[in-house]
Design a protein around this motif. Structure first.
Motif, short mmCIF file in Angstrom:
data_model
loop_
_atom_site.label_atom_id
_atom_site.label_comp_id
_atom_site.label_asym_id
_atom_site.label_seq_id
_atom_site.Cartn_x
_atom_site.Cartn_y
_atom_site.Cartn_z
N VAL A 187 63.88 86.47 -7.18
CA VAL A 187 65.32 86.75 -7.06
C VAL A 187 65.76 87.75 -8.14
O VAL A 187 66.47 88.72 -7.85
N PHE A 188 65.31 87.53 -9.36
CA PHE A 188 65.70 88.40 -10.47
C PHE A 188 65.21 89.83 -10.25
O PHE A 188 65.97 90.80 -10.40
N VAL A 189 63.94 89.99 -9.88
CA VAL A 189 63.38 91.32 -9.65
C VAL A 189 64.07 92.00 -8.47
O VAL A 189 64.36 93.21 -8.51
N ALA A 226 71.35 81.12 -20.73
CA ALA A 226 70.30 80.27 -20.19
C ALA A 226 70.85 78.91 -19.81
O ALA A 226 70.50 78.36 -18.75
N PHE A 227 71.71 78.35 -20.66
CA PHE A 227 72.29 77.04 -20.37
C PHE A 227 73.15 77.09 -19.11
O PHE A 227 73.07 76.19 -18.26
N ARG A 228 73.97 78.13 -18.97
CA ARG A 228 74.79 78.26 -17.77
C ARG A 228 73.92 78.44 -16.53
O ARG A 228 74.21 77.86 -15.46
N THR A 229 72.86 79.22 -16.67
CA THR A 229 71.94 79.41 -15.54
C THR A 229 71.34 78.09 -15.11
O THR A 229 71.21 77.82 -13.91
N ILE A 264 73.76 83.38 -10.80
CA ILE A 264 73.67 83.88 -12.17
C ILE A 264 72.53 84.89 -12.29
O ILE A 264 72.67 85.93 -12.95
N LEU A 265 71.40 84.59 -11.66
CA LEU A 265 70.26 85.52 -11.68
C LEU A 265 70.63 86.83 -11.01
O LEU A 265 70.22 87.91 -11.47
#
Length: 303
Positions: free
Chosen positions: A88-90, A152-155, A169-170
């Motif tokens: 997803v990120f890529v 990172a915590f929110r993700t 978020i990603l």
């Protein structure tokens, strides 16, 4: 930890086994006090208690075991969500890059006019990466680290609202990275931008993907309980995913230190910066790919 012919990969499994055995022992003592099963369960409970007490006396070894065994095994359990997070990120990095190539004003929409104008001024002065040298080194380190840990915590927490929250978020972060990198590439600053960004970004972006995998693991535990009840599946997923999330904190600390104290010195040799990037990448591959596979194979062969 080995008890008889049974291997317990983590202390949590040992605790669960102890609770189950003592429960069965209480039932057997109440309803079948003369049965041969009762002394057997009693001996087993004593052995488990002894093993638990021995581990309790050595908190430092427990800490070492957490990082060398428990986290890698939890990473292995979350391997598919981690791959989904990476994909997803890529994918959204590529979307951000294509959008910037198709519309030169796209970075203004994502990064803001103020940031874009400031960066253009830095490029005209011959200091394209001057954005990393604005604040004092200590303040940069603390601010960057805190911000990244919160991201990172929110993700991760968005996984509670199903895995799609984490993927959202990603998506935002991926598009931002793609637009940011392409903004420099189209201005002929590919090598300089990559060396500066990935100097700290190798650990930072890896940690965001790992936090995303932890969030997806948490969400999947709620969405896809399988043979467990929904609550049992969620608790089981939370137990693994929170360990994966915890492993990102050292990555963010080191990435924040590099960005705050080192990235600003763009005049250092390209070879040195490339070496730091490769070392960071090697660590991520070892700890999040190779070591989890090894720990899983060890547990499977001994269990």
């Amino acid at each position: 930890m080995l008890l008889g012919d049974r291997l317990f990969a983590t202390p949590d499994e040992l605790v669960d086994a102890y609770n189950e055995v003592t429960s069965d022992l209480a039932f057997s003592q109440t309803h079948f006090p003369e049965s041969a099963v009762t002394p057997y369960l009693n001996d087993l409970a004593l052995a488990l208690h002894r093993d638990l007490y021995r581990n309790k006396r050595d908190p430092w070894m427990r800490l070492v075991t957490f990082w060398t065994h428990e986290v890698p095994l939890s990473v292995y359990e979350a391997r598919r969500p981690l791959l989904v997070s990476l994909a997803v990120f890529v994918a959204f990095i590529i979307i951000g890059m294509l959008s910037t190539l198709g519309d030169p004003d796209f970075p203004r929409l994502i990064l803001g006019d103020g940031y874009v104008d400031m960066t253009l001024e830095n490029i005209e002065r011959g200091e394209p990466m001057a954005v990393y040298g604005g604040d004092s080194q200590l303040l940069s380190f603390l601010g960057i680290t805190f911000n990244n840990v919160m991201v990172a915590f929110r993700t991760y927490v968005m996984g509670i609202f199903t895995s799609f929250g984490t993927c959202y978020i990603l998506m935002n972060n991926g598009i931002m990275v793609g637009a940011f990198v392409t903004f420099f590439i189209v201005r002929g600053l590919f090598v300089e931008s990559i060396l500066a960004i990935m100097l700290h970004g190798t650990l930072e972006l890896s940690a965001i993907v790992i936090a995303g995998g932890a969030g997806i693991t948490l969400g999947n535990g709620w969405l896809f309980p399988g043979s467990y009840s929904r609550i049992q599946s969620f608790v089981r997923a939370a137990r693994h995913s929170v360990k994966v999330l915890a492993s990102t904190v050292p990555l963010f600390v080191v990435a924040g230190f590099i960005e705050g104290f080192f990235t600003r010195y763009t005049e250092v040799g390209d070879l040195l910066r490339l070496l730091v990037i490769l070392c960071s990448l090697a660590f991520v591959i070892f700890y999040y790919v190779l070591l989890p596979i090894k720990r899983h194979r060890d547990a499977t062969s001994q269990g």
